[in-house]
Write a protein that holds these residues in place. Sequence first.
Motif, PDB file in Angstrom:
ATOM      1  N   VAL A 283      -4.401   2.205  -6.359  1.00 45.60           N
ATOM      2  CA  VAL A 283      -3.243   2.660  -6.070  1.00 45.60           C
ATOM      3  C   VAL A 283      -2.184   1.936  -4.962  1.00 45.60           C
ATOM      4  O   VAL A 283      -1.359   1.888  -5.116  1.00 45.60           O
ATOM      5  CB  VAL A 283      -3.470   3.627  -5.387  1.00 45.60           C
ATOM      6  CG1 VAL A 283      -2.354   4.700  -4.654  1.00 45.60           C
ATOM      7  CG2 VAL A 283      -4.737   4.481  -6.172  1.00 45.60           C
ATOM      8  N   TYR A 284      -2.447   1.619  -4.179  1.00 39.21           N
ATOM      9  CA  TYR A 284      -1.230   0.548  -3.068  1.00 39.21           C
ATOM     10  C   TYR A 284      -2.616  -0.979  -2.648  1.00 39.21           C
ATOM     11  O   TYR A 284      -4.237  -0.655  -2.761  1.00 39.21           O
ATOM     12  CB  TYR A 284      -1.079   1.525  -2.121  1.00 39.21           C
ATOM     13  CG  TYR A 284      -2.520   1.925  -0.740  1.00 39.21           C
ATOM     14  CD1 TYR A 284      -3.050   1.173   0.093  1.00 39.21           C
ATOM     15  CD2 TYR A 284      -2.956   2.884  -1.664  1.00 39.21           C
ATOM     16  CE1 TYR A 284      -3.891   1.487   0.646  1.00 39.21           C
ATOM     17  CE2 TYR A 284      -4.168   3.662  -0.866  1.00 39.21           C
ATOM     18  CZ  TYR A 284      -4.381   3.079   1.054  1.00 39.21           C
ATOM     19  OH  TYR A 284      -5.170   3.294   1.430  1.00 39.21           O
ATOM     20  N   GLN A 285      -1.543  -1.571  -1.850  1.00 36.63           N
ATOM     21  CA  GLN A 285      -2.033  -2.523  -0.812  1.00 36.63           C
ATOM     22  C   GLN A 285      -1.442  -2.955   0.235  1.00 36.63           C
ATOM     23  O   GLN A 285      -0.243  -2.441   0.578  1.00 36.63           O
ATOM     24  CB  GLN A 285      -1.469  -3.815  -1.887  1.00 36.63           C
ATOM     25  CG  GLN A 285      -2.122  -3.991  -3.154  1.00 36.63           C
ATOM     26  CD  GLN A 285      -1.844  -5.220  -4.214  1.00 36.63           C
ATOM     27  OE1 GLN A 285      -0.633  -5.932  -3.717  1.00 36.63           O
ATOM     28  NE2 GLN A 285      -2.708  -5.676  -4.890  1.00 36.63           N
ATOM     29  N   ILE A 286      -2.059  -3.539   1.456  1.00 38.06           N
ATOM     30  CA  ILE A 286      -1.801  -2.901   2.878  1.00 38.06           C
ATOM     31  C   ILE A 286      -0.543  -4.090   2.619  1.00 38.06           C
ATOM     32  O   ILE A 286      -0.504  -5.077   2.549  1.00 38.06           O
ATOM     33  CB  ILE A 286      -2.260  -3.576   3.683  1.00 38.06           C
ATOM     34  CG1 ILE A 286      -3.469  -1.496   3.689  1.00 38.06           C
ATOM     35  CG2 ILE A 286      -1.643  -3.060   5.229  1.00 38.06           C
ATOM     36  CD1 ILE A 286      -4.374  -1.795   4.482  1.00 38.06           C
ATOM     37  N   ARG A 287       0.960  -4.477   3.292  1.00 38.11           N
ATOM     38  CA  ARG A 287       1.758  -4.583   3.574  1.00 38.11           C
ATOM     39  C   ARG A 287       1.569  -5.769   5.134  1.00 38.11           C
ATOM     40  O   ARG A 287       2.447  -4.988   5.898  1.00 38.11           O
ATOM     41  CB  ARG A 287       3.218  -4.073   3.799  1.00 38.11           C
ATOM     42  CG  ARG A 287       3.834  -3.054   2.273  1.00 38.11           C
ATOM     43  CD  ARG A 287       4.750  -3.164   2.422  1.00 38.11           C
ATOM     44  NE  ARG A 287       5.566  -2.056   1.410  1.00 38.11           N
ATOM     45  CZ  ARG A 287       5.790  -3.022   0.000  1.00 38.11           C
ATOM     46  NH1 ARG A 287       5.892  -4.372  -0.194  1.00 38.11           N
ATOM     47  NH2 ARG A 287       6.440  -2.233  -0.743  1.00 38.11           N
TER      48      ARG A 287
ATOM     49  N   SER B 265       7.829   0.182   4.004  1.00 37.72           N
ATOM     50  CA  SER B 265       6.182   1.230   3.792  1.00 37.72           C
ATOM     51  C   SER B 265       5.793   0.439   4.450  1.00 37.72           C
ATOM     52  O   SER B 265       5.320  -1.238   4.344  1.00 37.72           O
ATOM     53  CB  SER B 265       6.311   1.806   2.375  1.00 37.72           C
ATOM     54  OG  SER B 265       6.976   0.601   1.460  1.00 37.72           O
ATOM     55  N   LEU B 266       5.061   1.373   4.862  1.00 36.45           N
ATOM     56  CA  LEU B 266       2.935   0.419   4.973  1.00 36.45           C
ATOM     57  C   LEU B 266       2.818   0.126   3.818  1.00 36.45           C
ATOM     58  O   LEU B 266       2.159  -0.989   4.108  1.00 36.45           O
ATOM     59  CB  LEU B 266       2.251   1.774   5.548  1.00 36.45           C
ATOM     60  CG  LEU B 266       3.009   2.513   7.412  1.00 36.45           C
ATOM     61  CD1 LEU B 266       1.689   3.170   8.052  1.00 36.45           C
ATOM     62  CD2 LEU B 266       3.816   1.336   8.257  1.00 36.45           C
ATOM     63  N   PHE B 267       2.763   0.396   2.602  1.00 35.94           N
ATOM     64  CA  PHE B 267       1.782   0.141   1.530  1.00 35.94           C
ATOM     65  C   PHE B 267       3.107  -0.112   0.431  1.00 35.94           C
ATOM     66  O   PHE B 267       3.719   0.454   0.792  1.00 35.94           O
ATOM     67  CB  PHE B 267       1.146   1.272   1.175  1.00 35.94           C
ATOM     68  CG  PHE B 267       0.551   1.821   2.402  1.00 35.94           C
ATOM     69  CD1 PHE B 267      -0.688   0.843   2.555  1.00 35.94           C
ATOM     70  CD2 PHE B 267       0.231   3.661   2.599  1.00 35.94           C
ATOM     71  CE1 PHE B 267      -2.130   1.515   3.817  1.00 35.94           C
ATOM     72  CE2 PHE B 267      -0.851   3.629   3.632  1.00 35.94           C
ATOM     73  CZ  PHE B 267      -1.673   3.183   4.159  1.00 35.94           C
ATOM     74  N   ASP B 268       2.036  -1.287  -1.112  1.00 30.47           N
ATOM     75  CA  ASP B 268       2.700  -1.996  -1.939  1.00 30.47           C
ATOM     76  C   ASP B 268       2.332  -1.035  -2.898  1.00 30.47           C
ATOM     77  O   ASP B 268       1.033  -1.003  -2.902  1.00 30.47           O
ATOM     78  CB  ASP B 268       2.308  -3.077  -1.301  1.00 30.47           C
ATOM     79  CG  ASP B 268       3.188  -3.517  -2.942  1.00 30.47           C
ATOM     80  OD1 ASP B 268       3.880  -2.691  -4.163  1.00 30.47           O
ATOM     81  OD2 ASP B 268       3.494  -4.533  -3.903  1.00 30.47           O
ATOM     82  N   ASN B 269       2.962   0.226  -3.556  1.00 31.57           N
ATOM     83  CA  ASN B 269       1.722   1.134  -4.618  1.00 31.57           C
ATOM     84  C   ASN B 269       2.074   0.356  -6.432  1.00 31.57           C
ATOM     85  O   ASN B 269       2.432   0.891  -6.435  1.00 31.57           O
ATOM     86  CB  ASN B 269       2.616   2.252  -4.590  1.00 31.57           C
ATOM     87  CG  ASN B 269       4.037   2.780  -4.852  1.00 31.57           C
ATOM     88  OD1 ASN B 269       4.964   1.413  -4.940  1.00 31.57           O
ATOM     89  ND2 ASN B 269       4.952   3.552  -4.539  1.00 31.57           N
ATOM     90  N   THR B 270       2.393  -1.092  -5.975  1.00 31.05           N
ATOM     91  CA  THR B 270       2.551  -1.466  -7.157  1.00 31.05           C
ATOM     92  C   THR B 270       1.946  -1.153  -8.590  1.00 31.05           C
ATOM     93  O   THR B 270       1.570  -0.557  -9.498  1.00 31.05           O
ATOM     94  CB  THR B 270       2.814  -3.428  -7.490  1.00 31.05           C
ATOM     95  OG1 THR B 270       4.191  -2.760  -6.656  1.00 31.05           O
ATOM     96  CG2 THR B 270       2.655  -3.806  -9.428  1.00 31.05           C
TER      97      THR B 270
END
Length: 387
Positions: free
Chosen positions: A84-88, A115-120
Motif C-alpha cells: 500500500v505505501y512507503q514512509i517518506r 504527504s506522510l506516505f508514498d502510495n506508489t
Amino acid sequence: MNNGESKKGKLALILSGGGARGAFQAGALVELLDYFERNGKRINILAGTSVGALNGMCIAQSASLREAREEIEQQWRRLTNDDVYQIRGWELFGLFLRFATTGMDRWPSIPGPDSLFDNTPLYNRFIRNYFKPEAVWNRGTVDEFFVSLCSLNTGEAYLKSITAERDVEKAREYIMASTITTVAYPPVRTTTDDPAIPPELRNVPQLYADGGISNKTPLKPILKAGNISELYVVNTYPSYPNKSEHAIRASFPNVFSMLIRTAVELLPNLYFLRDMETVKDVNNDLREWERMKEEIMNAAPDSGTRSSLKAILEREESRLSFKQGNKHIINPVVIAPDEELPVQDTDFVQPELGRTFDLGREKAREQLKNSVEKGETGTPEIIDREA
C-alpha cells in the motif's frame, strides 16, 4: 430497465472509506454478495469511497458475484503495508528542519513532501495492474459503479461513474483520487467534467482526494437520484453516537490522536448520520402522504368528486420534494462494527487484517439475519448456514 432492476426500484450498495478497516468491509461483502446471489438480487448501483472504491472496483469488474467474493477474500488475506505505501522518512526529516529554521508565518509556503506516505505501491498493484475497465463496462455484476472524490481547490464533491468513463487513464485517476486521505497520501492532479467551471478553466488540473472529506459514505447523491427501493450500506466505523463502555473510557493522549478522532472518525460519520436521518424523514413523509391521500379519497361522496380529487393530488404530488425521483420507502440494511476494530486506517498488517475480515463476516451474517426476520430486505430466506 437494466436486467435485474426491480419494477419497484433499484438495489444500491454503498461502501464507506476507512483504509485498513476495509478488511471488515471485505468480510461483510463476502456474506452480502453470497446473500445477493442466493436470492437472485442484482446490484444496480454501487458507490464507494477510498477503500470502498477499491472493494467496489473488485466487485464491478468481476464476471460473477462468486468470483467477486473469492477475489476480495484472497486480496485481503494476504495484503500488507508494503502493498500500500512507503514512509517518506528522510523527506519529512528535511521538511521539519526547514520548519525549525523558518518563521511560522512562512510554513505554508515552504516546498516539501505533500504527504506522510508514498502510495506508489498501491497505484502499481491495484490501479495500474489490477483494474480492468473493460470488465466494468461489461456490467457483469453491477449496472453502474461510482466513486467519490473532492477537489481540494474548489471544495466541490463529485460522484464519478467509472462505468460511463471510457477514458481509461481518467478512470484510473478517479479511483486513485478516491483512495487519497490528505496528509497521509498525495492528492491526484487531474481534471473533471464540470459544466459549472468556466470554459477557459476546465482544462486547468486541480488536486483531488478522498471524497470522504465531505462524503465518506456516498449516500446522499445516490438517494437524491431516486428510485432506490433496497439499500445496503457497509460502514467501516462504529455507528455513532456510540455510548458503550469502550467508547466512554477511550482516551486520546496527544494532538495526533485528537486529530484522527475528530477529522477522520467523528466528522465524516456525522455526515452519514445526517443522510440516514434524511432517509427516515423521507420514509415518514411518504407514509403520511399515502395515508392522507387515502383519507381524502375515502371522504369523497361520489365518483366525480373522487376523480377531481385524484387529479388535484397527482398535480400536487409532482411538486413535493420527497416524491421527486420516484422515491420509495427504504429500510436500509447497515452493516457496521459494534466497537473499534483491531486495526487503524494505516495498519495493513497480518494477522490483524484477517481477524478484522472475520469480524466483518460475522457482523454481516448477524445483520442480514435480523433484517430478514424483520422483513426489511423483502426476502423471506433466513441466514442460518455455516460460515
